[in-house]
Design a protein around this motif. Structure first.
Motif, PDB file in Angstrom:
ATOM      1  N   GLU A  53      17.898  13.411  10.849  1.00 26.13           N
ATOM      2  CA  GLU A  53      18.205  12.778   9.562  1.00 26.13           C
ATOM      3  C   GLU A  53      18.337  13.823   8.459  1.00 26.13           C
ATOM      4  OE1 GLU A  53      16.108   8.382   9.962  1.00 26.13           O
ATOM      5  OE2 GLU A  53      14.888  10.091   9.352  1.00 26.13           O
ATOM      6  N   GLU A  96      21.572  15.601   8.831  1.00 27.23           N
ATOM      7  CA  GLU A  96      22.663  14.725   8.415  1.00 27.23           C
ATOM      8  C   GLU A  96      22.881  14.812   6.904  1.00 27.23           C
ATOM      9  OE1 GLU A  96      23.739  10.306   9.742  1.00 27.23           O
ATOM     10  OE2 GLU A  96      22.023  10.337   8.389  1.00 27.23           O
ATOM     11  N   ARG A  98      19.294   6.158   5.273  1.00 27.27           N
ATOM     12  CA  ARG A  98      18.748   7.399   5.831  1.00 27.27           C
ATOM     13  C   ARG A  98      18.850   8.541   4.821  1.00 27.27           C
ATOM     14  NH1 ARG A  98      21.952   5.818  10.293  1.00 27.27           N
ATOM     15  NH2 ARG A  98      23.374   7.586   9.991  1.00 27.27           N
ATOM     16  N   CYS A 115      10.648  11.548   7.976  1.00 24.58           N
ATOM     17  CA  CYS A 115      12.038  11.697   8.416  1.00 24.58           C
ATOM     18  C   CYS A 115      12.097  12.645   9.612  1.00 24.58           C
ATOM     19  CB  CYS A 115      12.900  12.240   7.278  1.00 24.58           C
ATOM     20  SG  CYS A 115      12.902  11.182   5.808  1.00 24.58           S
TER      21      CYS A 115
END
Length: 576
Positions: free
Chosen positions: A330, A333, A269, A326
């Motif tokens: 994500e 993060e 990711r 994305c």
């Protein structure tokens, strides 16, 4: 065991009929892959096995490290500067290798199996080090007396075998150190109120256990190394580590294992977000705002830091595959991971300061009056026990007195934020360097007054207890900075990357030790040119460790100011 590390798709169907849903710990399984039961698996019962393993590892590690500079400058005949640089380099790599071990654990093997495999490697390294120290040709080393200290014609094979063993220990540490603590914290359910409070205390008591174990045996091991033999002194840590692995394996039926989800790994990711943002580097902010609204977010949603990563929300023009776009979570993060690095970078000077306790502090003690009674001398490395004593004394005071008092004012579970805790420790470490400089200046003055400048083998008539304050202050700083950094890097990374998070904490000290080694080498050459004595002369009476400590104090003060700036800007992933 393999089933414990993968998703059990039919886990719900395997829940015993007599158990209610509240008895099952979501997202965890036991060693057979069955849903973990709250009353049977995890919590302090399991954590005690894991803490015991870590205590033994710390005994083994400090059983080597605490007196290693004496071994290098004694039987191996290295100069003080060279030995200090080698010790710092070894400890540095030992703290950097865990980054690789953590990636292996979080992506492939899982924490439990990584701990077991790395422990076997660790024990092998300790065993080879013991054999290297007792080889018959050790006694045939030819020593030469020089004006700068002891030099020796030690066989190259012995030197190679010793450093090979040391770095094999580092490889063992690479999987052990980041995983054991993360695995211990996994035994507590962060979604359960009572277990969440226990997890917060776990980091404090974990660190106290790490310090208490070496405290009880370190002086004994140092005495054996100095007075009985290095082979026996290195063999004891090997035996302790072997017994600890057996105890850890006995606790296997009680452990909780966090299930790895079916979604893409955190590494994938993060890579996707960075790649997509790089491909869309020409996209304007207005386009990003439109895409955020299309995903149901206002343009102001999420962090305003690292806004360039928001470009990953837009599909690359070269592809119409919606799967390559994305999502907002994500992107956030990745931002959370990037926010860690300013804190990481501004903690490195603290690590440089801390590395001095293993090298120059010990060499200082070696020149001072260490007599305790008519026939006993304190091993200089044993003074490191005062660091552990400080931790053991201060942690209960901090956890049971200071935290509740500060909590009543701030309303925060930890009393103060994690980064406030880290900064407090940095301030104390700065004071410890100032104290060390004052004590060293006093030692040099005493040597000059007694005409001992050119007599490095004669004891300076100054008690070794003068060094205790700098050790104590460094130990108190550990309670704040080291424990704080551990909790910070565990909590502020994605759940799947917690081993990696703790390896980032360790890498702070790895980089710090390597930079300390580099600093020592550069300063040694710069100050020892043109026939002058360097700051780190093997004859410490002609050196100037006080100048070096003042330099580190200045760096620490600058670091603290920069750290405070980034700490104020930091956005926590969770309330802290």
């Amino acid at each position: 065991m393999a089933s414990a590390m993968t998703v059990a798709s039919s886990s719900n169907s395997r829940i015993p009929l007599l158990l209610s849903e509240g008895d099952i710990v979501d997202g965890t399984v036991d060693y057979k892959g069955r849903p973990a039961i709250r009353t049977k698996h995890g919590r302090w019962k399991s954590a005690s096995f894991i803490i015991g393993m870590e205590i033994a590892e710390r005994i083994a590690y400090y059983g080597i490290t605490s007196n290693l500079i004496s071994y290098l400058t004694g039987p191996l005949g290295e100069s003080t500067a060279s030995a200090a640089a080698n010790v710092n380099a070894w400890t540095g790599f030992g703290c950097l290798f865990p980054v690789v071990g953590a990636i292996v654990a979080d992506s492939f093997l899982g924490r439990y199996r990584t701990i077991v495999v790395s422990s076997f490697i660790y024990i092998l390294g300790l065993a080879l080090l013991t054999l290297s120290a007792i080889l018959p040709y050790t006694s045939s080393v030819n020593y030469k007396k020089t004006t700068i200290g002891m030099l020796c014609d030690s066989p190259h094979f012995q030197i190679i075998s010793i450093f090979f063993s040391l770095y094999l220990v580092s490889i063992g540490q690479s999987g052990h150190r980041p995983c054991v603590q993360a695995f211990g914290a996994d035994q507590f359910d962060g979604q359960n109120f009572h277990e969440s409070k226990a997890k917060s205390s776990f980091f404090n008591w974990w660190y106290m256990g790490m310090c208490l174990g070496p405290l009880l045996v370190l002086s004994v091991i140092n005495y054996i190394q100095d007075n009985v033999g290095w082979g026996f002194g290195f063999g004891i840590p090997c035996i302790i580590m072997t017994l600890a692995l057996l105890v850890f394996l006995l606790g296997s039926p009680t452990y909780r294992h966090v299930i790895r989800g079916e979604e893409r790994s955190a590494f994938v990711r993060i890579g996707r977000v960075l790649s997509a943002a790089a491909m869309n580097w020409r996209i304007k902010q207005s386009t990003i705002d439109v895409e955020e609204e299309a995903q149901g977010f206002s343009p102001s949603h999420g962090s305003k830091q690292f806004r360039f990563l928001d470009k990953a929300l837009v599909a690359p023009r070269s592809s119409d595959d919606i799967g390559k776009v994305c999502c907002k979570s994500e992107v956030e993060e990745v931002k959370a991971v990037l926010r860690l690095f300013p804190i990481w970078a501004t903690s490195i000077v603290y690590a440089i300061v801390f590395s001095q306790s293993l090298t120059f502090f010990t060499k200082q003690g070696l020149t001072m009056d260490r007599s305790l009674g008519p026939s006993f001398s304190i091993p200089p490395a044993s003074l490191q026990s005062f660091i552990n004593i400080s931790v053991v004394v201060v942690i209960p005071i901090y956890d049971r007195i200071l935290v509740p008092i500060s909590r009543s004012f701030t309303g925060k579970p930890g009393g103060i934020t994690v980064l406030q805790r880290v900064g407090t420790g940095m301030l104390i470490s700065t004071v410890s360097m100032i104290t060390a400089a004052i004590v060293e200046k006093k030692r040099l003055e005493t040597a000059l007054e007694n005409g001992l400048i050119d007599l490095p083998d004669v004891t300076v008539p100054m008690s070794v207890w003068w060094l205790v304050p700098q050790y104590v202050l460094l130990g108190i700083s550990e309670v704040f900075t080291m424990v704080g950094l551990q909790e910070f890097f565990y909590d502020q990374v994605p759940t799947e990357l917690r081993s990696v998070g703790l390896s980032l904490y360790l890498s702070v000290f790895g980089v710090g030790s390597l930079l300390s080694s580099l600093m020592i080498s550069i300063i040694d050459k710069a100050t020892g040119s043109n026939g002058q004595d360097s700051w780190f002369s093997s004859n410490l009476n002609r050196g100037h460790l006080d100048y070096f400590y003042c330099l580190l104090a200045a760096f620490s003060a600058i670091q603290l100011m920069v750290f405070v700036y980034f700490a104020k800007c930091y956005i926590y992933n969770k309330k802290s």
